[in-house]
Design an enzyme around this catalytic site. Structure first.
Site, PDB file in Angstrom:
ATOM      1  CG  ASP A 173      -4.285   6.228  29.023  1.00 26.52           C
ATOM      2  OD1 ASP A 173      -3.948   7.092  28.192  1.00 26.52           O
ATOM      3  OD2 ASP A 173      -5.362   5.622  28.972  1.00 26.52           O
ATOM      4  CG  ASP A 181     -10.467  19.289  41.246  1.00 27.83           C
ATOM      5  OD1 ASP A 181     -10.056  19.854  42.265  1.00 27.83           O
ATOM      6  OD2 ASP A 181     -11.391  19.737  40.546  1.00 27.83           O
ATOM      7  CG  HIS A 206      -5.847   8.810  25.910  1.00 22.86           C
ATOM      8  ND1 HIS A 206      -5.742   7.621  26.600  1.00 22.86           N
ATOM      9  CD2 HIS A 206      -6.914   8.670  25.094  1.00 22.86           C
ATOM     10  CE1 HIS A 206      -6.717   6.798  26.214  1.00 22.86           C
ATOM     11  NE2 HIS A 206      -7.435   7.406  25.295  1.00 22.86           N
ATOM     12  CB  ALA A 309     -12.114  -4.768  24.931  1.00 21.77           C
ATOM     13  CB  SER A 361     -10.509   6.156  25.521  1.00 19.42           C
ATOM     14  OG  SER A 361      -9.545   5.428  24.828  1.00 19.42           O
TER      15      SER A 361
END
Length: 746
Positions: A173, A181, A206, A309, A361
């Site tokens: 990405d 975290d 993103h 995909a 996404s």
């Protein structure tokens, strides 16, 4: 001829490829122009290569011998685009810049399997937001509900010990910026972005949002991820505009193969088929990696889902909403395997802020987290087992598409006795889930910095914040402290009076009035006229402001602005966006201040956060270093002076070493935007001391006084300069101390 037509999910595409195969076979029988060992990515390029247009290509060869032959030919023609990445070389792939006539020479070389343009792939998080609504919320810092309804919608179990422990997940990405975290096992930057501060590693937010949904631990903030114990790998391939050339995507996939990843999250795509990408995907499948990708955000008008995909050996993910419906923006066409929440979903983003996002996404990240839980329980599970299990255990969406929404609880319950069918298209989802989720109060595109369990105060909109984040991530590239594309600008990196310099940038961004910041003459006159109390300081004081002026003008109308103009969604269209660009410069300076000018406290071990790094004595000339830092006499930027050769920067800019430096930056940056939106002036307290920071900044009190402020910050300040020279000898002063008349040298 290479047969690459068999692994496409889309029936209409299959027919098109079959038809194209006939055409290519006919051409090869009748012509010597197209050799019989070359595959083209799309038929439009066959026979239509320009004779004089330079195009970047990806060439795939079938063995090392043909690769060497291509490289020798390419070197002789001087068409090698750059130093070839190791992962590509090892897999006989080359990136070349060719004219039409050059491409024919490469095509004719025996062993060339495919030659295609180095097309661009983009992140699938480009759903339009209503900026007017978000801006109105930001003006009054209105609160909107914080709810992780999405975790309920996927039936994330709260009574399981599964956390993804030991499962290696790569997020291909835009990078992952520091977030309390989210623990990242390893950072890999394949974009050569030039950024050094980990808080700005992700210039768009993103990748950070994807990683947060997968792995946030909910130990420090608000967000709970699905698999908080995964081994998370940040493989940065998208630039800060969320764009990656095909060659970088392929390089990233081969990196994942070489480094033994279990899962690859790919929240990006393209409508163009690529044989080189398919080869990499096939190699990853053969290596046992489960790949999960976003279907795309093109809506019903799209005839097909995006690649990667669309490949059969990739799990394709569409987005659902709180009403358990397929979202309107999810790309149409056959091939979607599973749905997951992808509309009005909270996640972390740039500057560690909470933001509301839409897109396939986001949906993809949920599925990646779910697969990590499955692989922890069933480490030998294969792609088809995982795909069909998720489909069979899913709950049918209510819009009539026959697609199912991810149900993790049922997937785990069904897994032990589940048997794979010969064909996935016979798998029918379960009945629709009865519970729906009211997301009407959640506004997509909102960004807030507050840590509130029930609601978030909207400080700004995501689009404008992303402009600021992009600039922050590019400051090192354009205005680095030692090397830069445009100029060296040390005052942007915490050098000299960081308080006065931040005040100057903040004032420039907030005091322009009716000045058109997009007009070269107006912005130049305006920036040159910005005044702050210590503007007349000599030597560094004056030269700092001169450098800052040049950088701010450049951000508004120069090189950095022109760079942004090339990226959809980052074009500076109005004064507010240009001000946000300048605030991005301010954010970078504040981040570098906490990262570099903080003093290593006595008794330091590296911090107590998860995965926090401690000092390794073997890295240092230890005795001298220990003596100095125990006397609180070493800044973080000077650790390098005590390291052994070839150990540079393994502590200074590491997010796992005193992460509270970046936590403080988060709070300070959030307050910069909040005060800007409320029209408030610069504040030493808000930007520095009221950030939860409990360590000392070098010479903070003297800098504050010199900058014209009366705040008593002695508890956060050294009593005199503490700077080490490059040879490791400590100096009691810094060369810029003479610039600040209020400072009393000790």
């Amino acid at each position: 001829m290479l047969n690459y037509f068999s692994k496409n999910k889309k029936r209409n595409k299959k027919a098109g490829h079959w038809f194209m195969a006939i055409i290519l076979s006919t051409l090869m029988a009748c012509s010597v122009i197209i050799p019989n060992n070359v595959v083209f990515a799309s038929h439009e390029k066959v026979g239509n290569l320009s004779e004089d247009q330079n195009i970047t290509y990806v060439a795939v060869m079938n063995d090392s011998s043909s690769y060497q032959q291509v490289m020798r030919t390419a070197d002789a023609m001087d068409v090698v685009s750059e130093e070839q990445p190791q992962q590509l070389k090892e897999n006989n792939i080359a990136v070349l810049v060719l004219e039409g006539s050059d491409s024919k020479k490469i095509e004719r070389i025996d062993g060339v399997v495919s030659l295609e343009e180095d097309i661009l792939l983009t992140a699938n998080e480009e759903v339009e937001i209503n900026e007017r609504v978000v801006n109105n919320l930001a003006k009054r810092e209105a609160t909107i509900p914080f709810s992780q309804w999405n975790m309920e919608a996927i039936h994330l179990p709260d009574n399981t010990e599964l956390t993804g422990n030991g499962v290696k997940v790569a997020v291909l990405d835009s990078g992952i910026s520091f977030t309390e975290d989210v623990f990242v096992k390893e950072f890999v930057d394949l974009t050569n972005s030039g950024n050094e501060n980990p808080l700005f590693n992700d210039g768009s937010g993103h990748g950070t949002s994807i990683a947060s949904l997968i792995a946030a631990s909910d130990t420090c903030g608000d967000l709970c991820g699905i698999a908080p114990e995964v081994e998370l790998y940040d493989v940065k391939i998208l630039d800060s505009g969320n764009i990656a050339p095909l060659s970088k995507v392929i390089e990233g996939i081969y990196w994942c193969i070489d480094n033994g990843m279990d899962i690859i999250n790919m929240s990006f795509g393209t409508s163009d088929y690529s044989p080189a990408l398919e080869q990499a995907i096939d190699a990853a499948e053969e290596a046992g990696i489960i790949m999960i990708a976003a279907a795309g955000n093109h809506g019903d008008e799209a005839r097909n889902i995006d690649y990667p995909a669309a490949f059969d050996n990739v799990i394709a993910v569409g987005a659902s909403n709180g009403e358990n419906e397929l979202t309107a923006f999810t790309s149409g066409g056959d091939g979607i395997d599973i749905l997951a929440p992808g509309e009005k979903v909270w996640s972390y983003g740039v500057f560690q802020g909470l933001q509301v996002l839409d897109g396939t996404s986001i949906a993809t990240a949920h599925v990646t987290g779910a697969v990590a839980l499955l692989l922890e329980e069933y480490p030998n599970a294969k792609l088809e087992f995982v795909r069909q299990l998720m489909m069979a255990s899913s709950n049918q969406e209510v819009g009539g598409s026959n697609l199912g929404i991810l149900n993790i609880t049922d997937a785990l319950a069904m897994a032990e006795d589940f048997e794979v069918e010969k064909r996935a298209d016979v798998i029918v989802p379960q009945e629709p889930a009865e519970e729906t989720y009211d997301t009407s109060g959640i506004v997509s595109g909102s960004w807030g910095g507050g840590d509130h369990k029930q609601s978030v105060s909207v400080i700004d909109n995501v689009k404008r914040i992303n402009i600021a984040a992009y600039v922050s991530s590019r400051v090192d590239y354009w205005y680095g402290s030692t090397s830069a594309k445009m100029m060296k600008c040390k005052p942007l990196h915490g050098v000299h009076n960081y308080v006065a310099n931040l005040n100057f940038i903040y004032k420039a961004a907030t005091s322009s009035g009716s000045v058109n910041l997009g007009d070269v003459s107006q912005v130049t006159n305006y920036i040159n006229g910005v005044m702050v109390p210590c503007i007349t300081d000599k030597t560094y004081g004056a030269s700092d402001f001169d450098l800052l002026r040049v950088a701010l003008i450049d951000v508004c109308v120069g090189n950095l602005k022109k760079e942004m103009d090339k990226i959809e969604g980052l074009v500076l269209k109005d004064n507010t966006q240009r001000k946000h660009a300048m605030l991005g410069v301010a954010a970078h300076l504040l981040g570098d201040t906490f990262a570099h000018r903080t003093m290593i406290p006595s008794g330091a071990t590296g911090g107590s956060a998860k995965g926090s790094k401690t000092f390794n004595k073997s890295d240092f000339e230890w005795a001298d270093f220990e003596k100095r830092f125990k006397a609180t006499a070493v800044e973080f930027r000077d650790i390098n002076h005590y390291l052994k050769p070839k150990k540079s920067n393994i502590y200074t800019d590491r997010i796992d070493f005193f992460p509270n430096r970046y936590v403080a930056t988060k709070a300070g940056v959030n307050k910069i935007f909040a005060r800007y939106n409320n029209g408030y002036a610069f504040s030493v307290a808000k930007f520095y001391t009221e950030t939860g920071f409990a360590k000392k900044l070098n010479n903070f009190q003297a800098y504050v006084k010199s900058a014209g402020f009366s705040d008593n910050v002695s508890a956060f300040s050294t009593s005199n300069y503490r700077v080490d020279k490059p040879n490791g000898i400590v100096s009691s002063n810094e060369t810029d101390y003479v610039d600040y008349p209020h400072y009393i040298y000790q």
